[in-house]
Design an enzyme around this catalytic site. Sequence first.
Site, short mmCIF file in Angstrom:
data_model
loop_
_atom_site.label_atom_id
_atom_site.label_comp_id
_atom_site.label_asym_id
_atom_site.label_seq_id
_atom_site.Cartn_x
_atom_site.Cartn_y
_atom_site.Cartn_z
NE ARG A 276 -4.20 1.67 2.28
CZ ARG A 276 -4.34 2.67 3.15
NH1 ARG A 276 -3.43 2.85 4.09
NH2 ARG A 276 -5.38 3.48 3.08
CB ILE B 260 -5.77 5.89 -0.47
CG1 ILE B 260 -5.71 4.36 -0.68
CG2 ILE B 260 -5.14 6.22 0.87
CD1 ILE B 260 -4.27 3.80 -0.71
CB SER B 261 -10.82 3.34 0.46
OG SER B 261 -11.50 3.93 -0.62
CE LYS B 262 -11.00 3.47 8.79
NZ LYS B 262 -11.88 3.89 9.90
#
Length: 269
Positions: A78, A104-106
Site C-alpha cells: 500500500r 485512498i480508502s481505509k
Amino acid sequence: MATAKRFPASLKAATAPQRELLMPQRHLRQATADAAKLVRPSGTGLDSGAVRERMVSRLRAEGKFDERVLAAMAMVPRHEFVDSALAAQAYEDTALPIGHGQTISKPSVVGHMLGLLFAGQGAQQRGSLGRVLEIGTGCGYQAAVIALLARQVTSIERLQGLHEKARSHLQRIALQRSHPAPRLIWGDGRVGHAASGPFDSIIAAAGGEDIPPAWLEQLAPGGRLVAPTVSGRGQVLVVLDHLREGGVSRWVRSEHEAVLFVPLKSGVV
Ligand code: SAH
C-alpha cells in the site's frame, strides 16, 4: 497487537455487519491532520511482507473479513500508492490524501466492500470476483487488490492526474503474471464501460445520489454491485444483485451501514 498468523486452509466469507460509521474518505484536511499524528511503524522496512501481515492480522482480529480478501491485501504494498511523505502511515487503518483533493480508502473499508462483493451468489460459486468494474481508480490501490481476486479488472477515473498516477503506481508494483493487469480508463464512471462488460462485480469508490442506470445494464446475471449511495438516512453502502430466473431479470437491493465517501461526480477533468 495481534501476531501474524498463517492463512487457514478453509476460507470463509465475512458476513458480520459492521456497526460503526465507516469513514473511508474523510475530508482531506482531517485525513491530513490524522496522518500527521500517527506513529511511524518501527522495526521493519515498508517493503517487508511482515508490515502488511501486521495490518492484515489487525483486520483479521476483528473477525469480520473474508480471508481471500485479507490474503490479497497482504500481497499489495500500500505504501507504493501514497506519497513518500505518507508512506510510513500506509499500514495504519486510515484514509490518506492522494492528491487532487481525493483520499485512498481505509484498508478496513476496502476489505469490507470486497467481502460484500465476494458474498454475492455468482462470486461464491465461481470463487472469484470474475470480471470487475471499479469506479474511482484513485491511486490504484484497490484496483491492485481486486486484480488478485478477479479474472479481469476495468477501473475508471475521471481525474486525468490520478488516472496517470495510478498507471505509474501499478507499473511499479509487479503483480504476479498469473493475475490480470487492471485496465485503466480515464472517463466518467457513471456511464460504466460497456466495451469491457458485462461485469460480474461492480464496485464504486465514490458516492452518488443514485445508482447510474448504466451500471445495472452492465451488471451480468448473477452479478453483484456495491456502491455508496444516498438514501433516506444519508450515504449508505448499497448492494444490488442481478438475479435472472426463467429468462427474467430482477435487481434486489439491500442497504448496509452508513458511510462517507467522496462524491461521485459527472464528466472528466
Ligand atoms: N479506490 C481508490 C479510492 C479513490 S477515491 C483508491 O484505492 O485509491 C474515489 C475516486 O473516485 C476519486 O479519485 C474521484 O476522482 C473518483 N470519481 C468520482 N466520481 C467519478 C466518476 N464519475 N467517474 C470516475 N471516477 C470518479
